[in-house]
Design a protein around this motif. Structure first.
Motif, PDB file in Angstrom:
ATOM      1  N   UNK A   1     -26.456 -26.170   3.554  1.00  0.00           N
ATOM      2  CA  UNK A   1     -27.503 -27.069   4.049  1.00  0.00           C
ATOM      3  C   UNK A   1     -28.659 -27.158   3.056  1.00  0.00           C
ATOM      4  N   UNK A   2     -29.018 -26.026   2.463  1.00  0.00           N
ATOM      5  CA  UNK A   2     -30.081 -26.038   1.461  1.00  0.00           C
ATOM      6  C   UNK A   2     -29.683 -26.865   0.261  1.00  0.00           C
ATOM      7  N   UNK A   3     -28.438 -26.718  -0.188  1.00  0.00           N
ATOM      8  CA  UNK A   3     -27.964 -27.517  -1.329  1.00  0.00           C
ATOM      9  C   UNK A   3     -27.923 -28.999  -0.972  1.00  0.00           C
ATOM     10  N   UNK A   4     -27.573 -29.318   0.258  1.00  0.00           N
ATOM     11  CA  UNK A   4     -27.576 -30.715   0.696  1.00  0.00           C
ATOM     12  C   UNK A   4     -28.973 -31.303   0.624  1.00  0.00           C
ATOM     13  N   UNK A   5     -29.968 -30.554   1.076  1.00  0.00           N
ATOM     14  CA  UNK A   5     -31.344 -31.045   1.025  1.00  0.00           C
ATOM     15  C   UNK A   5     -31.852 -31.147  -0.407  1.00  0.00           C
ATOM     16  N   UNK A   6     -31.436 -30.227  -1.271  1.00  0.00           N
ATOM     17  CA  UNK A   6     -31.825 -30.307  -2.684  1.00  0.00           C
ATOM     18  C   UNK A   6     -31.283 -31.572  -3.324  1.00  0.00           C
ATOM     19  N   UNK A   7     -30.024 -31.894  -3.053  1.00  0.00           N
ATOM     20  CA  UNK A   7     -29.439 -33.085  -3.662  1.00  0.00           C
ATOM     21  C   UNK A   7     -30.051 -34.356  -3.079  1.00  0.00           C
ATOM     22  N   UNK A   8     -30.378 -34.335  -1.787  1.00  0.00           N
ATOM     23  CA  UNK A   8     -31.037 -35.496  -1.190  1.00  0.00           C
ATOM     24  C   UNK A   8     -32.421 -35.714  -1.791  1.00  0.00           C
ATOM     25  N   UNK A   9     -33.167 -34.628  -1.980  1.00  0.00           N
ATOM     26  CA  UNK A   9     -34.492 -34.750  -2.584  1.00  0.00           C
ATOM     27  C   UNK A   9     -34.410 -35.234  -4.021  1.00  0.00           C
ATOM     28  N   UNK A  10     -33.447 -34.726  -4.761  1.00  0.00           N
ATOM     29  CA  UNK A  10     -33.298 -35.146  -6.152  1.00  0.00           C
ATOM     30  C   UNK A  10     -32.932 -36.627  -6.227  1.00  0.00           C
ATOM     31  N   UNK A  11     -32.109 -37.084  -5.295  1.00  0.00           N
ATOM     32  CA  UNK A  11     -31.727 -38.492  -5.291  1.00  0.00           C
ATOM     33  C   UNK A  11     -32.907 -39.387  -4.942  1.00  0.00           C
TER      34      UNK A  11
ATOM     35  N   UNK B   1     -52.497 -36.803  -4.829  1.00  0.00           N
ATOM     36  CA  UNK B   1     -52.496 -35.359  -5.120  1.00  0.00           C
ATOM     37  C   UNK B   1     -51.600 -34.557  -4.183  1.00  0.00           C
ATOM     38  N   UNK B   2     -51.488 -34.962  -2.927  1.00  0.00           N
ATOM     39  CA  UNK B   2     -50.622 -34.228  -2.003  1.00  0.00           C
ATOM     40  C   UNK B   2     -49.159 -34.350  -2.418  1.00  0.00           C
ATOM     41  N   UNK B   3     -48.769 -35.495  -2.982  1.00  0.00           N
ATOM     42  CA  UNK B   3     -47.402 -35.682  -3.438  1.00  0.00           C
ATOM     43  C   UNK B   3     -47.110 -34.787  -4.634  1.00  0.00           C
ATOM     44  N   UNK B   4     -48.061 -34.686  -5.546  1.00  0.00           N
ATOM     45  CA  UNK B   4     -47.890 -33.834  -6.716  1.00  0.00           C
ATOM     46  C   UNK B   4     -47.760 -32.375  -6.288  1.00  0.00           C
ATOM     47  N   UNK B   5     -48.567 -31.943  -5.341  1.00  0.00           N
ATOM     48  CA  UNK B   5     -48.474 -30.574  -4.839  1.00  0.00           C
ATOM     49  C   UNK B   5     -47.138 -30.320  -4.151  1.00  0.00           C
ATOM     50  N   UNK B   6     -46.650 -31.300  -3.419  1.00  0.00           N
ATOM     51  CA  UNK B   6     -45.367 -31.144  -2.738  1.00  0.00           C
ATOM     52  C   UNK B   6     -44.234 -30.988  -3.744  1.00  0.00           C
ATOM     53  N   UNK B   7     -44.292 -31.724  -4.847  1.00  0.00           N
ATOM     54  CA  UNK B   7     -43.263 -31.605  -5.874  1.00  0.00           C
ATOM     55  C   UNK B   7     -43.299 -30.210  -6.501  1.00  0.00           C
ATOM     56  N   UNK B   8     -44.506 -29.687  -6.746  1.00  0.00           N
ATOM     57  CA  UNK B   8     -44.616 -28.336  -7.304  1.00  0.00           C
ATOM     58  C   UNK B   8     -44.085 -27.285  -6.332  1.00  0.00           C
TER      59      UNK B   8
ATOM     60  N   UNK C   1     -40.286 -27.464  -6.431  1.00  0.00           N
ATOM     61  CA  UNK C   1     -39.770 -26.878  -7.664  1.00  0.00           C
ATOM     62  C   UNK C   1     -39.781 -25.355  -7.567  1.00  0.00           C
ATOM     63  N   UNK C   2     -40.857 -24.787  -7.025  1.00  0.00           N
ATOM     64  CA  UNK C   2     -40.947 -23.348  -6.849  1.00  0.00           C
ATOM     65  C   UNK C   2     -39.903 -22.860  -5.850  1.00  0.00           C
ATOM     66  N   UNK C   3     -39.686 -23.624  -4.803  1.00  0.00           N
ATOM     67  CA  UNK C   3     -38.675 -23.249  -3.817  1.00  0.00           C
ATOM     68  C   UNK C   3     -37.294 -23.241  -4.443  1.00  0.00           C
ATOM     69  N   UNK C   4     -36.994 -24.167  -5.323  1.00  0.00           N
ATOM     70  CA  UNK C   4     -35.701 -24.203  -5.999  1.00  0.00           C
ATOM     71  C   UNK C   4     -35.508 -22.953  -6.847  1.00  0.00           C
ATOM     72  N   UNK C   5     -36.565 -22.538  -7.533  1.00  0.00           N
ATOM     73  CA  UNK C   5     -36.477 -21.349  -8.379  1.00  0.00           C
ATOM     74  C   UNK C   5     -36.207 -20.114  -7.523  1.00  0.00           C
ATOM     75  N   UNK C   6     -36.927 -19.980  -6.412  1.00  0.00           N
ATOM     76  CA  UNK C   6     -36.730 -18.832  -5.524  1.00  0.00           C
ATOM     77  C   UNK C   6     -35.336 -18.849  -4.895  1.00  0.00           C
TER      78      UNK C   6
END
Length: 138
Positions: free
Chosen positions: A81-91, A106-113, A116-121
């Motif tokens: 499910x996490x991988x599904x959400x990652x691919x949906x977000x990337x698309x 600015x809220x959009x930029x923070x959400x992207x950061x 990205x941090x969540x992907x690393x973790x």
């Protein structure tokens, strides 16, 4: 690559795919994510990284996920499910989807950061799970 190594890779791919389908109980979104992940792993992976012990342990893990809805099944389901959400977000975040005059708030930029941090973790947690249990999950 020798013919025997090639046959072992093909057989391990087939066993892993069959075990993944049983592990997710053939549910529709999870089976496609699992198939895509497995294809990517075998196409982009190196045959020198082939470890039959890790594959055997992974098959046992997937067998446990298929047998009952216990801890293994929950881990597998959450990974997919996490991988599904990652691919949906990337698309959705592809640059061609945005208008030319698109202004990022600015809220959009923070959400992207944060994403990205969540992907690393997520990747680090999965690597530690693989190392501690001797698995080859992605």
């Amino acid at each position: 690559m020798s013919n025997a190594t090639h046959l072992e890779l093909v057989h391990s791919y087939r066993h892993m795919y069959r075990a993944l389908l049983r592990g997710v109980q053939f549910s529709k979104p999870a089976r496609y994510v699992a198939r895509d992940q497995l294809r990517e792993a075998y196409r982009n992976g190196k045959p020198s990284n082939f470890d039959s012990r890790k594959i055997q342990r992974t098959l046992e893990f997937l067998g446990g996920a298929a047998k009952e809805r216990g801890l293994e099944h929950k881990i597998l389901r959450n990974l997919l499910l996490t991988r599904l959400h990652f691919t949906d977000l990337a698309r959705l975040q592809r640059p061609h989807r945005r208008a030319k005059g698109y202004y990022e708030q600015p809220s959009t930029v923070n959400a992207v950061n944060i994403q990205r941090t969540a992907f690393i973790h997520y990747d680090m947690t999965l690597a530690m799970l693989n190392d501690s249990m001797g698995l080859c999950l992605r």
